[in-house]
Design a protein around this motif. Structure first.
Motif, short mmCIF file in Angstrom:
data_model
loop_
_atom_site.label_atom_id
_atom_site.label_comp_id
_atom_site.label_asym_id
_atom_site.label_seq_id
_atom_site.Cartn_x
_atom_site.Cartn_y
_atom_site.Cartn_z
N GLN A 53 -10.95 22.60 -23.91
CA GLN A 53 -10.69 22.79 -25.34
C GLN A 53 -9.33 23.43 -25.62
O GLN A 53 -8.84 24.25 -24.86
CB GLN A 53 -11.77 23.71 -25.94
CG GLN A 53 -13.13 23.06 -26.04
CD GLN A 53 -13.15 21.87 -26.99
OE1 GLN A 53 -12.69 21.97 -28.11
NE2 GLN A 53 -13.64 20.73 -26.50
N PHE A 54 -8.77 23.05 -26.76
CA PHE A 54 -7.62 23.76 -27.32
C PHE A 54 -8.06 24.28 -28.68
O PHE A 54 -8.58 23.51 -29.50
CB PHE A 54 -6.41 22.83 -27.45
CG PHE A 54 -5.86 22.41 -26.13
CD1 PHE A 54 -4.92 23.19 -25.49
CD2 PHE A 54 -6.33 21.26 -25.50
CE1 PHE A 54 -4.43 22.83 -24.24
CE2 PHE A 54 -5.84 20.89 -24.25
CZ PHE A 54 -4.89 21.67 -23.62
N ILE A 55 -7.88 25.55 -28.91
CA ILE A 55 -8.41 26.18 -30.13
C ILE A 55 -7.50 25.90 -31.33
O ILE A 55 -6.29 25.86 -31.22
CB ILE A 55 -8.61 27.69 -29.86
CG1 ILE A 55 -9.88 27.83 -29.03
CG2 ILE A 55 -8.72 28.50 -31.14
CD1 ILE A 55 -9.86 28.92 -28.04
N LYS A 56 -8.14 25.69 -32.48
CA LYS A 56 -7.38 25.48 -33.72
C LYS A 56 -6.98 26.83 -34.29
O LYS A 56 -7.77 27.76 -34.26
CB LYS A 56 -8.29 24.77 -34.74
CG LYS A 56 -7.80 23.37 -35.11
CD LYS A 56 -8.64 22.77 -36.21
CE LYS A 56 -7.76 22.38 -37.36
NZ LYS A 56 -8.53 21.76 -38.45
N SER A 57 -5.78 26.93 -34.81
CA SER A 57 -5.43 28.24 -35.36
C SER A 57 -5.23 28.20 -36.87
O SER A 57 -5.05 27.15 -37.47
CB SER A 57 -4.21 28.83 -34.64
OG SER A 57 -3.11 28.00 -34.80
N GLU A 58 -5.27 29.39 -37.44
CA GLU A 58 -5.20 29.57 -38.91
C GLU A 58 -3.81 29.22 -39.44
O GLU A 58 -2.83 29.29 -38.70
CB GLU A 58 -5.43 31.06 -39.24
CG GLU A 58 -6.73 31.63 -38.75
CD GLU A 58 -7.82 31.54 -39.78
OE1 GLU A 58 -7.50 31.57 -40.99
OE2 GLU A 58 -8.99 31.43 -39.37
N ARG A 59 -3.76 28.94 -40.72
CA ARG A 59 -2.46 28.82 -41.39
C ARG A 59 -1.82 30.19 -41.42
O ARG A 59 -2.51 31.21 -41.55
CB ARG A 59 -2.68 28.38 -42.84
CG ARG A 59 -2.65 26.90 -43.06
CD ARG A 59 -2.84 26.62 -44.54
NE ARG A 59 -1.62 26.97 -45.28
CZ ARG A 59 -0.78 26.06 -45.76
NH1 ARG A 59 -1.02 24.78 -45.57
NH2 ARG A 59 0.28 26.43 -46.43
#
Ligand code: NAG
Ligand code: NAG
Ligand code: NAG
Ligand code: NAG
Ligand code: NAG
Ligand code: NAG
Ligand code: NAG
Ligand code: NAG
Length: 447
Positions: A53-59
């Motif tokens: 997995q690659f984690i999604k990050s916040e704006r």
């Protein structure tokens, strides 16, 4: 009064902090436009993934603009201050045309931050200063100008941002003294959940990038170019070296350099390399491994896919030091390390003017093959597939187009070659040197 004066001065030294948005126009104090912020690109592994997995990050919510001081003044301290200020949901925007970097930047404290780099960051050519002050790593006596580390970091150059190592002075100095410490352009040291994209990397004194103790990092659209204009070559200018790192993707990039295009150093696991165009390199290499006596090195679960390789010494390369110590050159010695190379695939490769399409050796650094066979490697190579390679070798070893040399059959298992169509420039029947290896698994003309 004095205290207030101090606070005003301290505030003025801090970067401007404003709400973040892509396409925001940034002005200089005189009202002229410096640039416009870029949006963070969406970077995903494509078409292959490591399966992890690659984690999604916040704006990001804030922007810290850094305007170049100009006139060769060092912009390092204000970039560091902006990274501290915008760490935690902010973006550091480097929109000026040219930044001078005269001091090392330790950006290993990052946590939730983006770097929007649109200008050129140029390291000063002060070889004495940098040898003294660069970041030092024990592995291969390496050192770096700049290091990034931390969690949730996105560095994007939007196809414009440039990092320039002023390499020429280093190439010339190295020709006089091979023991100087040439800095790596960028070290990613303890970097996790990150993307690096759209950057132009120029004239690194040594390797362009090293990825150390890192995980879950994607590199996309990196353009590497450099070389020497004097008679002293730009040596050891690897594109990427991965070391003690897991879940790394390197893709969609153009590399014009003088050493490994990508190299998997000890303890690189779950790595995908795809969609690269490499010119002038030493290929995509596992190793060298086994350099350090009795140290265990592991390279496992690597998939190299869709590579164009031109003007190179090798395409697919696995290099392991023998069980005996030897000196390859005055600044590179080793041998006697232990470990494992396991589950490595090279798939879909177009080559032109490449000395060896495949080079596998367990006698790296030891020209005396008798000695190498007397002290076989203590590092096993197994479950390796070379498949779907097309093109033309160079005339250097014509009609030999590849070499697979194990130091003993007991330390090389399950090494396959399928659908390999490499021809020498003479048009003669191609040949491969195959030593201490199971030829029944190699669908190539071994001699
Ligand atoms: C960043 O944003 C997250 C989620 O919005 C929040 O939980 C966190 O406290 C913020 N961090 C900082 C340093 O502002
Ligand atoms: C192979 O990589 C090139 C970039 O070097 C890209 O343009 C092409 O679409 C890729 N092909 C496949 C089948 O992934
Ligand atoms: C390959 O590198 C050589 C030497 O730097 C350069 O002259 C040539 O233009 C490059 N070719 C391509 C296709 O990038
Ligand atoms: C690689 O990992 C192994 C454990 O799997 C460890 O024993 C070894 O010291 C590591 N090697 C390096 C060079 O860090
Ligand atoms: C081999 O490595 C590839 C690439 O990391 C991975 O996708 C695959 O699952 C691995 N195979 C095994 C049997 O672990
Ligand atoms: C590191 O540098 C020292 C001298 O500066 C040298 O003796 C040693 O062999 C080097 N080690 C490696 C692994 O290159
Ligand atoms: C690089 O490779 C291309 C394509 O094979 C060839 O045309 C060119 O002459 C080569 N350049 C050098 C510097 O060898
Ligand atoms: C190579 O190594 C063997 C075995 O140790 C030794 O007998 C021989 O003299 C060496 N050859 C050269 C050219 O050094």
């Amino acid at each position: 009064m004095r205290l207030i004066g101090f606070f005003v001065a301290a505030l003025a030294a801090l970067p401007e902090v404003v709400e973040c948005a892509a396409g925001r126009v940034h002005h200089a104090k005189d009202g002229s436009v410096i640039g416009t912020t870029a949006g963070r690109p969406t970077i995903l592994p494509k078409p292959l993934t490591t399966g992890k997995q690659f984690i999604k990050s916040e704006r990001r919510k804030r922007t810290c603009f850094v305007d170049a001081l100009g006139n060769g003044q060092d912009d390092g301290p204000q970039i560091l201050a902006a990274a501290q200020e915008c760490n935690g949901n902010g973006t550091v925007a480097l929109l000026s045309p040219l930044y001078t970097i005269a001091t090392p930047l330790d950006l290993t404290f990052l946590n939730g931050i983006d770097f929007d780099i649109q200008g050129t960051l140029k390291f000063t050519p002060d070889t004495d200063f940098w040898q003294e002050n660069s970041f030092k790593y024990t592995f291969q006596n390496s050192s770096a100008f700049w290091q990034f580390g931390g969690y949730d970091v996105h560095i994007f150059g939007s196809g414009k941002g440039t990092i320039d190592g002023s390499g020429q002075v280093w190439y010339d100095l190295y020709a006089k003294d091979p023991l100087i410490l040439r800095p790596i352009l960028i070290a990613y040291n303890g970097l996790h959940q990150a993307t690096v994209s759209g950057l132009k990397l120029r004239y690194s004194p040594q390797w362009y990038q090293v990825v150390i103790d890192s995980s879950d990092v994607i590199f996309d659209d990196i353009d590497i170019f450099g070389g020497s204009v004097s008679s002293n070559p730009a040596k050891n200018t690897d594109g990427w070296d991965t070391y003690r790192s897991d879940n790394i993707v390197i893709q969609n990039s153009h590399i014009d350099n003088g050493d490994d295009c990508v190299s998997f150093k000890p303890n690189s696991t779950s790595v995908v390399v795809q969609g690269l165009f490499c010119n002038g390199s030493h290929g995509i290499s596992v190793g060298s491994l086994g350099q350090y006596y009795k140290v265990y090195d592991l390279v496992e679960d690597v998939y190299v896919y869709n590579i164009t390789m031109i003007n190179a010494s090798d395409m697919a390369r696995i290099k392991v030091w023998p069980g005996v110590q030897s000196a390859l050159s005055v600044d590179l010695q080793g041998g006697g390390g232990i470990g494992l190379v396991n589950n490595i695939t090279y798939d879909t490769m177009q080559i032109s003017n490449v000395e060896y399409g495949i080079e596998l050796t367990q006698c790296y650094g030891q020209k005396n093959l008798t000695l190498c066979n007397e002290y076989p490697s203590t590092l096993t190579i197994q479950n390796v597939m070379f498949k779907n390679m097309f093109g033309t070798a160079s005339k250097k070893y014509d009609p030999t187009v590849g070499t697979l040399v194990c130091s003993s059959p007991s330390v090389c298992h399950n090494i396959y070659a399928q659908n390999i169509n490499v021809v020498p420039p003479s048009g003669k029947a191609p040949k491969y040197t195959c030593t201490n290896i199971d030829r029944t698994l190699l669908n190539i003309p071994c001699v």
